[in-house]
Every structure is written in structure tokens, then in C-alpha cells.
Design an enzyme around this catalytic site. Sequence first.
Site, PDB file in Angstrom:
ATOM      1  N   GLU A 173       0.808  -1.235   0.000  1.00  0.00           N
ATOM      2  CA  GLU A 173       0.000   0.000   0.000  1.00  0.00           C
ATOM      3  C   GLU A 173       0.832   1.272   0.000  1.00  0.00           C
ATOM      4  O   GLU A 173       1.021   1.924   1.033  1.00  0.00           O
ATOM      5  CB  GLU A 173      -0.976   0.007   1.188  1.00  0.00           C
ATOM      6  N   GLU A 374      -5.192  -8.452   0.250  1.00  0.00           N
ATOM      7  CA  GLU A 374      -5.957  -8.181   1.487  1.00  0.00           C
ATOM      8  C   GLU A 374      -7.411  -7.925   1.138  1.00  0.00           C
ATOM      9  O   GLU A 374      -7.723  -7.332   0.116  1.00  0.00           O
ATOM     10  CB  GLU A 374      -5.445  -6.935   2.235  1.00  0.00           C
TER      11      GLU A 374
HETATM   12  C1  PNW Z   1      -4.607  -1.916   5.139  1.00  0.00           C
HETATM   13  N1  PNW Z   1      -8.728   2.847   3.560  1.00  0.00           N
HETATM   14  O1  PNW Z   1      -4.738  -0.566   5.430  1.00  0.00           O
HETATM   15  C2  PNW Z   1      -3.236  -2.334   5.632  1.00  0.00           C
HETATM   16  O2  PNW Z   1      -2.443  -2.935   4.629  1.00  0.00           O
HETATM   17  C3  PNW Z   1      -3.271  -3.177   6.859  1.00  0.00           C
HETATM   18  O3  PNW Z   1      -2.048  -3.100   7.514  1.00  0.00           O
HETATM   19  C4  PNW Z   1      -4.446  -2.758   7.727  1.00  0.00           C
HETATM   20  O4  PNW Z   1      -4.442  -3.328   8.998  1.00  0.00           O
HETATM   21  C5  PNW Z   1      -5.701  -3.127   6.970  1.00  0.00           C
HETATM   22  O5  PNW Z   1      -5.691  -2.600   5.651  1.00  0.00           O
HETATM   23  C6  PNW Z   1      -6.988  -2.718   7.670  1.00  0.00           C
HETATM   24  O6  PNW Z   1      -7.048  -1.331   7.812  1.00  0.00           O
HETATM   25  C7  PNW Z   1      -5.782   0.218   4.963  1.00  0.00           C
HETATM   26  O7  PNW Z   1      -8.913   3.927   4.115  1.00  0.00           O
HETATM   27  C8  PNW Z   1      -5.891   1.497   5.467  1.00  0.00           C
HETATM   28  O8  PNW Z   1      -9.435   2.519   2.566  1.00  0.00           O
HETATM   29  C9  PNW Z   1      -6.870   2.360   5.001  1.00  0.00           C
HETATM   30  C10 PNW Z   1      -7.750   1.953   4.021  1.00  0.00           C
HETATM   31  C11 PNW Z   1      -7.656   0.667   3.508  1.00  0.00           C
HETATM   32  C12 PNW Z   1      -6.680  -0.202   3.986  1.00  0.00           C
END
Ligand code: PNW
Length: 468
Positions: A173, A374
Amino acid sequence: MNAAAPSSSRTFPDGFRWGVATSSYQVEGAWDEDGKGPSIWDTYAHTPGNVKNDDNADVANDHYHRYVEDVALMKDLNANAYRFSVAWPRIFPEGGGKPNRPGLDFYDRLVDELLGAGIEPFATLYHWDLPQALQDRYGGWQRKETAQAFADYAGYVAEQLGDRVKHYFTINEFASFVEGGYQGLDVQVGGGRTVHLGAAPGLRLSDADLKQVRHHAVLGHGLAVQAIRARGPAGTKVGFAENIRVGVPVLDTPEHVKAAETATRDRNAGFMTVLLEGRYTEEYLASAGGRTPTFTDEELQVIASPLDFVGINVYKPGWYLEPSDEPPGYRDIPVNASHPKMGASWHVLDPEVMYWAPRHMRSIWGAESIFITENGSAASDAVADDGRVYDSDRVMFLRACLAQLQRATAEGVPVHGYFHWSAQDNFEWGDGYGTRFGLVHVDFDTLERTPKLSAEWFRAAARANRVV
Ligand code: PNW
């Protein structure tokens, strides 16, 4: 013609990987054991006010010491793949220089345990825990030296683990750590509201300066791909794990789908588009007052080094779009204030992104091998009096998302595996421990593990290789 029965029509292709995912800082704990150096997340979470309840991941869910139990739980889920991340400051406490053998030994033990359980290891090399030493020395990804150090570390890991780990994801990400860490990320959640996501190292750069940080991140990916190919054994496979921001068409008609694809390409220009096309779009270069990142044509070629697969993290719709006669040919539809949400503050619900995201990857960029690296949702999980965890909302979410993913594979979109986020409850960055994403519940006082109802769903689906 094969008139498929309803049950077989929900089946995934043969060889489909059913995986679970975690990341080092979120699960391991042992933050200063066996020679590990501090990461920017150690520093950030140790600074009061950055994380909800001032939680930190010094212990996390103690995966570093409980990996044997955790691998057994994964085997029990019928998972045949595990996506974990390597903590760079365990391997190179100073970011580079002399490797720290005891740090690597942990991943050696983990990989052996996984292979013994029939679970294939997929290693992510950067899930945001940059060695603090590189933040101090170079301002982290603000300088190209960090991209080079990343490649050196990536090549070393592929060399050391490559006899048993055949699949690597370079960076997880890009937007989350670049925008979140160097500026602060605002995510739309509907009704004109946004939520602000902060991340380590907690800087507030201008839009123009951010373009240079993005460039160094994608360059780090490309240099790492080359280092892994040079130093890993023949047959080592590599890609990235990017949170593609997905345009969802209002109607499933060619005009609307075209509008959604055009918007998706335009709006992922700083990461996905340059990673797969090796060029910045004109609109991107003109954005933020026209200040362009400093880059060379040779760097663009490195950034777009050929990959074996692409990984996409898929949680939520980026935007709803309809076609427009005015440039750029599409128009945003606002997310309604009443639009359903899942447990995390930013998580607007639309299971169909699990269909559109991989479909766009193929139609826009011709992706030939896709992993969902994910997908998951947070829920307010608690152990009931009878000892079970009834996460009915996560079961709903899983079935709805996997049905859309199955639809994509049935249409020939080349998705080769799915990794559920997450294997166990863990440290959810700025949200701390209150936001639970696991298939397995963790009591953060006792560290006791309890598989949830969603774990039963996953177990049955993985066994049957279909939506259940
Ligand atoms: C991901 N959004 O983060 C990360 O890769 C993980 O480490 C995290 O724990 C997981 O998703 C759950 O949050 C994100 O705002 C952070 O769309 C923000 C977003 C999506 C994924």
C-alpha cells in the site's frame, strides 16, 4: 455446453490459493528483542497522542513467540498460503550495513513451520516499519538513498530465504504510508464527511513535496524487483501489494464501465499507473502546481520492471462514477450519508469492488496474474458466554465479497488467490487494539486465541474451494 449446477457455479479455479495475511509490526511484538533496531512505528506509537488510547505494538499479539500456535490455527482454517511481512529493522537494525542474523532466524523458523504445515509462505518486504535510522539519516522516503537501501535489504532476504520462499511482495500500500505518513490521508466516508488517517513518521509535507516521496517509493519497488531477481534463486516470483483506488460504475453498461476505468487509471497515476506503464500521466505531472518529481527515463524503466503478478488490497469503493460529455469523460457520484459501513471508520461497504478491482486490473493494464493480497472488515467482536465469537457481519462480508470474486474468476479474470486480512486480531495502526480484523479473536490481556464464526466460514470455503 455445461449447464452448471448452482453449487458448482460458485467454485473457484483449481489451484486457487486460500490465504490469510498479517504484517510484522501489527502482530509480532518483541519490538526490541534479538538485536532488532527501532522502526518509525515504534517511535510514532511511543509518542503520546498519535495512536488511540496511546496503544503501541511492543507486544502486539505476540506472534513472535506464538507463531507455532498461530500456524497451527491457520492449518486448522484450511489455509494453504500465509502472507506475512519481514520487519526490515530486524534484519538491518541500522537500515543497511551488517545483517543481524538472529532477526533473520525468526523468519527461518516461521517459514519452516509453515512448510511443515503445508502452508505456502508469501513474504511482504515493506509493510511500513522503516528502520528509524533511515528516517534520521535521510528523512526516510524523502531521499533516494532509502529506495536503494530497500533494494539491498530485499535482495538479501531473497538470497537468504529464497530456497523456501518463492513469492515476494515488495511494498504494501504505497498511498497508505506515503500520503498517510508524509502528509496525512483524508478518506471520504459519505455524506461529504471524511476521516483523517495519520501514520508514521507523522510529517506534513506539501502536495508538491509529496510527489517526490511517491517517486522514491515506486523507485524502491523497482530497484527491489531487480535485486530480488539478481540475488534470489531462479524461479523466484515478485510483485507488489497495492491498495488500488477503485472506480465503481453506477450502471454495468459499456459507457459507465469505460468512465470507471478512465477514472481509475487517472486517479492511481502516482502509483499503480506508473508502476505498470512506466510513465506519469500529463495530468499527474501538471498537478500540485506543476511541480514534477525529479526523475530520469531510466528510473521509469526500473519502476516498471516486469512482474510475475500484481497484488491488490481491496476493501472499499474509491468512487462511484457516471460518464460525462465534459472532459475528463466521467463525473463523481457522491457517497450517500446513509450508505452502509463496516466496523472501521473509513470502511464504506460495497462487495462489488471485489469484482471491479481485478476486472479493472486486467482491462486497464492487462494483468495476467492477480492476487487479492488483502480483504476483510473490522467488527466489534467479543467472546460470548458459551465461548464462541459470533461475528455475523464478517460472515456476511466474506460471503458477499467472495461471491463477487468468484464472479470475476468465472468471467476469466486471472485471480490466483485470496488473502484474508487478517489471520488474527492485531494492532490496527492509529486505531490501536479496539479495531479487530481477525478470523481469530485475541484477548489482549491473556493473548488467548479463539477462532470466530468467520473462521468456520473460511475453513469450509477453503476446503470446498467455493463460496459456502
Ligand atoms: C490496510 N482505507 O490498510 C493495511 O495494509 C493493513 O495493515 C491494515 O491493517 C488493513 O488494511 C486494515 O485497515 C488500509 O482507508 C488502510 O481505505 C486504510 C484503508 C484501507 C486499507
